[in-house]
Design a protein around this motif. Structure first.
Motif, PDB file in Angstrom:
ATOM      1  N   ASP A  62      -3.060  -3.385  -5.945  1.00 12.56           N
ATOM      2  CA  ASP A  62      -3.956  -2.340  -4.915  1.00 12.56           C
ATOM      3  C   ASP A  62      -3.388  -1.087  -5.252  1.00 12.56           C
ATOM      4  OD1 ASP A  62      -5.703  -4.546  -4.516  1.00 12.56           O
ATOM      5  OD2 ASP A  62      -4.866  -4.888  -2.368  1.00 12.56           O
ATOM      6  N   TYR A  63      -2.096  -0.889  -4.961  1.00  2.68           N
ATOM      7  CA  TYR A  63      -1.728   0.532  -5.098  1.00  2.68           C
ATOM      8  C   TYR A  63      -1.794   1.267  -6.459  1.00  2.68           C
ATOM      9  CZ  TYR A  63       1.450   4.522  -4.906  1.00  2.68           C
ATOM     10  OH  TYR A  63       1.946   6.004  -5.233  1.00  2.68           O
ATOM     11  N   SER A 117      -4.133   0.451  -8.958  1.00  2.00           N
ATOM     12  CA  SER A 117      -5.756   0.844  -9.183  1.00  2.00           C
ATOM     13  C   SER A 117      -6.039   1.885  -8.180  1.00  2.00           C
ATOM     14  CB  SER A 117      -6.392  -0.619  -8.843  1.00  2.00           C
ATOM     15  OG  SER A 117      -6.206  -0.893  -7.500  1.00  2.00           O
ATOM     16  N   SER A 118      -5.635   2.066  -7.038  1.00  2.92           N
ATOM     17  CA  SER A 118      -5.751   3.038  -6.193  1.00  2.92           C
ATOM     18  C   SER A 118      -5.496   4.496  -6.732  1.00  2.92           C
ATOM     19  CB  SER A 118      -5.382   3.140  -4.735  1.00  2.92           C
ATOM     20  OG  SER A 118      -4.071   3.040  -4.731  1.00  2.92           O
ATOM     21  N   GLN A 119      -4.386   4.542  -7.238  1.00  4.11           N
ATOM     22  CA  GLN A 119      -4.001   5.779  -7.811  1.00  4.11           C
ATOM     23  C   GLN A 119      -4.515   6.020  -9.163  1.00  4.11           C
ATOM     24  OE1 GLN A 119      -1.779   7.785  -5.671  1.00  4.11           O
ATOM     25  NE2 GLN A 119      -2.560   6.072  -4.467  1.00  4.11           N
ATOM     26  N   TYR A 130      -2.524  14.046   1.816  1.00  2.00           N
ATOM     27  CA  TYR A 130      -2.465  12.918   2.712  1.00  2.00           C
ATOM     28  C   TYR A 130      -1.768  13.576   3.954  1.00  2.00           C
ATOM     29  CZ  TYR A 130      -0.940   8.528   4.538  1.00  2.00           C
ATOM     30  OH  TYR A 130      -1.270   7.258   5.402  1.00  2.00           O
ATOM     31  N   GLN A 133      -9.311  12.756  -7.189  1.00  7.03           N
ATOM     32  CA  GLN A 133      -8.728  12.990  -5.820  1.00  7.03           C
ATOM     33  C   GLN A 133      -7.264  13.017  -5.931  1.00  7.03           C
ATOM     34  OE1 GLN A 133     -10.232   9.439  -3.884  1.00  7.03           O
ATOM     35  NE2 GLN A 133     -12.123   9.882  -4.270  1.00  7.03           N
ATOM     36  N   ARG A 134      -6.619  12.832  -7.041  1.00  4.86           N
ATOM     37  CA  ARG A 134      -5.224  12.979  -7.227  1.00  4.86           C
ATOM     38  C   ARG A 134      -5.090  13.941  -8.343  1.00  4.86           C
ATOM     39  NH1 ARG A 134      -0.135   8.821  -7.507  1.00  4.86           N
ATOM     40  NH2 ARG A 134       1.546  10.605  -7.979  1.00  4.86           N
ATOM     41  N   GLY A 160      -7.418   5.193 -10.090  1.00  4.85           N
ATOM     42  CA  GLY A 160      -8.881   5.471  -9.581  1.00  4.85           C
ATOM     43  C   GLY A 160      -8.895   7.064  -9.032  1.00  4.85           C
ATOM     44  N   ALA A 161      -7.826   7.383  -8.121  1.00  5.63           N
ATOM     45  CA  ALA A 161      -7.640   8.694  -7.578  1.00  5.63           C
ATOM     46  C   ALA A 161      -7.516   9.936  -8.758  1.00  5.63           C
ATOM     47  CB  ALA A 161      -6.491   8.782  -6.781  1.00  5.63           C
ATOM     48  N   TYR A 206       0.844  -1.143  -0.013  1.00  5.08           N
ATOM     49  CA  TYR A 206       0.090   0.051   0.052  1.00  5.08           C
ATOM     50  C   TYR A 206       0.894   1.246  -0.045  1.00  5.08           C
ATOM     51  CZ  TYR A 206      -3.518   3.351   1.289  1.00  5.08           C
ATOM     52  OH  TYR A 206      -4.360   4.546   1.035  1.00  5.08           O
ATOM     53  N   GLN A 215      -8.655  -1.563 -13.668  1.00  2.08           N
ATOM     54  CA  GLN A 215      -8.232  -2.991 -12.954  1.00  2.08           C
ATOM     55  C   GLN A 215      -7.249  -3.853 -14.004  1.00  2.08           C
ATOM     56  OE1 GLN A 215     -12.311  -4.149 -12.496  1.00  2.08           O
ATOM     57  NE2 GLN A 215     -12.550  -3.013 -10.420  1.00  2.08           N
TER      58      GLN A 215
END
Length: 215
Positions: free
Chosen positions: A134-135, A137-139, A49, A147-148, A141-142, A23, A169
């Motif tokens: 996970d990292y 896809s989260s970035q 963050y 969000q980023r 997605g952000a 993460y 994904q």
């Protein structure tokens, strides 16, 4: 500097190798300009963050550059990729987007900007390998949801917003399943015209400095 960056390794792992769950990403060996941009964005709350903003809030540009250089010079071995958890069809779609893009969606191939070996391009473009699914896809997605952010024009935001959730994904899964080439070092520079204008490439490096902060 090794002693001064110990707070970084609490989250990013020993010598910045990343935590086991992935993460908190690996920062060891990332291009110095890229690390500098991220530190600057966290300090200035352009990338949100709170723990990072707290650690960096009083540090000068020059000091952030020192931290960035320190971690960029740590050329450490990469671990084996995690087992694949998606279907062959999803992996194939991910590989297509990474290697060739999708003209119908105006999506450039990841390799056009992140290097032929996907290990980044110095000094500002990070590698995409050696990161967890996970990292990644989260970035993506952000960026896709706003969000980023990065320096304008924000090329990654443009790319991510053109991607379907299934594409995010698929790309994350394929990248996370790849072995990092020996050394994993970023390419020295671009030999072609990039498909999009990217504000992150226009930052002065090394920085001119900012008044105040730790020295």
């Amino acid at each position: 500097m090794e002693q001064r960056v110990l707070p970084c390794t609490v989250c990013h792992g020993k010598q910045g190798r990343a935590t086991p769950d992935g993460y908190f990403p690996r920062i060891a060996g990332k291009p110095a300009g890229y690390l500098y941009n991220q530190l600057r964005h966290f300090r200035d709350v352009e990338r949100r963050y709170p723990p990072m903003a707290y650690l960096l809030s009083y540090l000068s540009d020059d000091y952030l550059a020192e931290i960035a250089r320190h971690f960029s010079e740590l050329q450490l071995p990469y671990g084996a990729p995690a087992p694949v958890t998606v279907s062959r069809a999803q992996l194939a779609r991910g590989e297509q987007l990474v290697q060739s893009g999708d003209a119908a969606r105006e999506l450039p191939a990841c390799r056009q900007c992140h290097g032929a070996q996907l290990t980044g391009v110095a000094p500002f473009v990070p590698g995409l390998l050696g990161l967890s699914q996970d990292y990644l896809s989260s970035q993506l997605g952000a960026w896709r949801t706003g969000q980023r952010h990065a320096s304008e024009p924000d090329c990654m935001a443009q790319v991510a917003r053109r991607m379907a959730l299934e594409d995010v994904q698929a790309v994350a899964a394929w990248l996370a399943a790849q072995k990092v080439p020996a050394g994993g070092q970023a390419a020295a520079g671009f030999t072609h015209t990039l498909p999009l204008a990217c504000g992150s490439l226009d930052v002065r490096w090394p920085p001119a400095g900012r008044a105040g902060g730790a020295q």
